[in-house]
Motif scaffolding. Structure first.
Motif, PDB file in Angstrom:
ATOM      1  N   TYR A  37      27.461  42.591  48.313  1.00 18.52           N
ATOM      2  CA  TYR A  37      28.769  41.970  48.511  1.00 18.52           C
ATOM      3  C   TYR A  37      29.569  42.757  49.535  1.00 18.52           C
ATOM      4  O   TYR A  37      29.515  43.992  49.572  1.00 18.52           O
ATOM      5  CB  TYR A  37      29.529  41.916  47.184  1.00 18.52           C
ATOM      6  N   GLY A  38      30.334  42.035  50.336  1.00 15.11           N
ATOM      7  CA  GLY A  38      31.217  42.658  51.320  1.00 15.11           C
ATOM      8  C   GLY A  38      30.434  43.455  52.347  1.00 15.11           C
ATOM      9  O   GLY A  38      29.498  42.966  52.976  1.00 15.11           O
ATOM     10  N   PRO A  57      30.379  37.140  50.205  1.00 17.95           N
ATOM     11  CA  PRO A  57      31.710  37.712  50.452  1.00 17.95           C
ATOM     12  C   PRO A  57      32.170  38.567  49.267  1.00 17.95           C
ATOM     13  O   PRO A  57      31.762  38.346  48.131  1.00 17.95           O
ATOM     14  CB  PRO A  57      32.620  36.496  50.609  1.00 17.95           C
ATOM     15  N   GLU A  58      33.029  39.537  49.529  1.00 16.85           N
ATOM     16  CA  GLU A  58      33.510  40.460  48.495  1.00 16.85           C
ATOM     17  C   GLU A  58      34.229  39.729  47.358  1.00 16.85           C
ATOM     18  O   GLU A  58      34.114  40.100  46.199  1.00 16.85           O
ATOM     19  CB  GLU A  58      34.448  41.497  49.111  1.00 16.85           C
ATOM     20  N   GLU A  59      34.947  38.650  47.663  1.00 19.77           N
ATOM     21  CA  GLU A  59      35.682  37.932  46.616  1.00 19.77           C
ATOM     22  C   GLU A  59      34.752  37.190  45.647  1.00 19.77           C
ATOM     23  O   GLU A  59      35.188  36.732  44.607  1.00 19.77           O
ATOM     24  CB  GLU A  59      36.720  36.966  47.206  1.00 19.77           C
ATOM     25  N   ARG A  63      32.722  36.638  40.308  1.00 23.63           N
ATOM     26  CA  ARG A  63      32.855  35.217  39.968  1.00 23.63           C
ATOM     27  C   ARG A  63      31.610  34.736  39.240  1.00 23.63           C
ATOM     28  O   ARG A  63      30.517  35.270  39.405  1.00 23.63           O
ATOM     29  CB  ARG A  63      33.038  34.385  41.235  1.00 23.63           C
ATOM     30  N   ILE A  64      31.791  33.683  38.480  1.00 28.25           N
ATOM     31  CA  ILE A  64      30.655  33.037  37.819  1.00 28.25           C
ATOM     32  C   ILE A  64      29.826  32.363  38.909  1.00 28.25           C
ATOM     33  O   ILE A  64      30.384  31.738  39.810  1.00 28.25           O
ATOM     34  CB  ILE A  64      31.150  32.007  36.796  1.00 28.25           C
ATOM     35  N   ARG A  69      29.262  27.355  37.082  1.00 27.70           N
ATOM     36  CA  ARG A  69      30.687  27.010  37.038  1.00 27.70           C
ATOM     37  C   ARG A  69      30.878  25.637  36.421  1.00 27.70           C
ATOM     38  O   ARG A  69      29.956  24.835  36.344  1.00 27.70           O
ATOM     39  CB  ARG A  69      31.285  27.037  38.440  1.00 27.70           C
ATOM     40  N   GLU A  70      32.106  25.361  36.022  1.00 22.63           N
ATOM     41  CA  GLU A  70      32.415  24.087  35.376  1.00 22.63           C
ATOM     42  C   GLU A  70      32.111  22.929  36.307  1.00 22.63           C
ATOM     43  O   GLU A  70      32.404  22.971  37.499  1.00 22.63           O
ATOM     44  CB  GLU A  70      33.885  24.052  34.978  1.00 22.63           C
TER      45      GLU A  70
END
Length: 128
Positions: A37-38, A57-59, A63-64, A69-70
């Motif tokens: 990441y990043g 990406p770092e963000e 995250r799931i 994800r839903e």
């Protein structure tokens, strides 16, 4: 079973040299798949190892994953009455008097249905 089929024998014949070559050369090469990441650096391979890096990406680090994800293809809100109806309908086969092979009370429903049918036929005969 008998003799091996010709296609199976052909596959064994064609793959055997590769398997023996891998054993002769010291075994298969280890492959490492990693997500970085990043600005992280990919780890350096050691010896004959193969390192495959996927950069995100770092963000996205905490995250799931997108596959988990839903889902967005269903409505955001479903009425509780509708949810209840769906749950009751799904559980109906496991309830007593359901005449189903699923669940412990399913056989009572078949007997009850036969008794109701017998009583209806008896009333029909008396009514004639």
């Amino acid at each position: 079973m008998g003799r091996p089929r010709p296609l199976f024998a052909l596959v064994l014949f064609l793959t055997a040299p590769a398997a023996f070559a891998a054993q002769r050369d010291g075994g298969p090469v280890r492959q490492i798949n990693i997500t970085v990441y990043g600005e992280e650096r990919c780890p350096e391979p050691e010896g004959d190892d193969i390192v495959v890096c996927a950069r995100r990406p770092e963000e996205e680090r905490y995250r799931i994953p997108p596959a988990l994800r839903e889902r967005t293809d269903r409505p955001a809100e479903i009425a509780w009455g509708t949810r209840n109806d769906v749950l009751e309908e799904d559980a109906r086969t496991m309830r007593p008097d359901s005449c189903s092979v699923v669940g412990s009370g399913g056989q009572t429903g078949c007997t009850s249905a036969l008794v109701r049918q017998w009583a209806a036929e008896r009333r029909a005969r008396r009514g004639r």
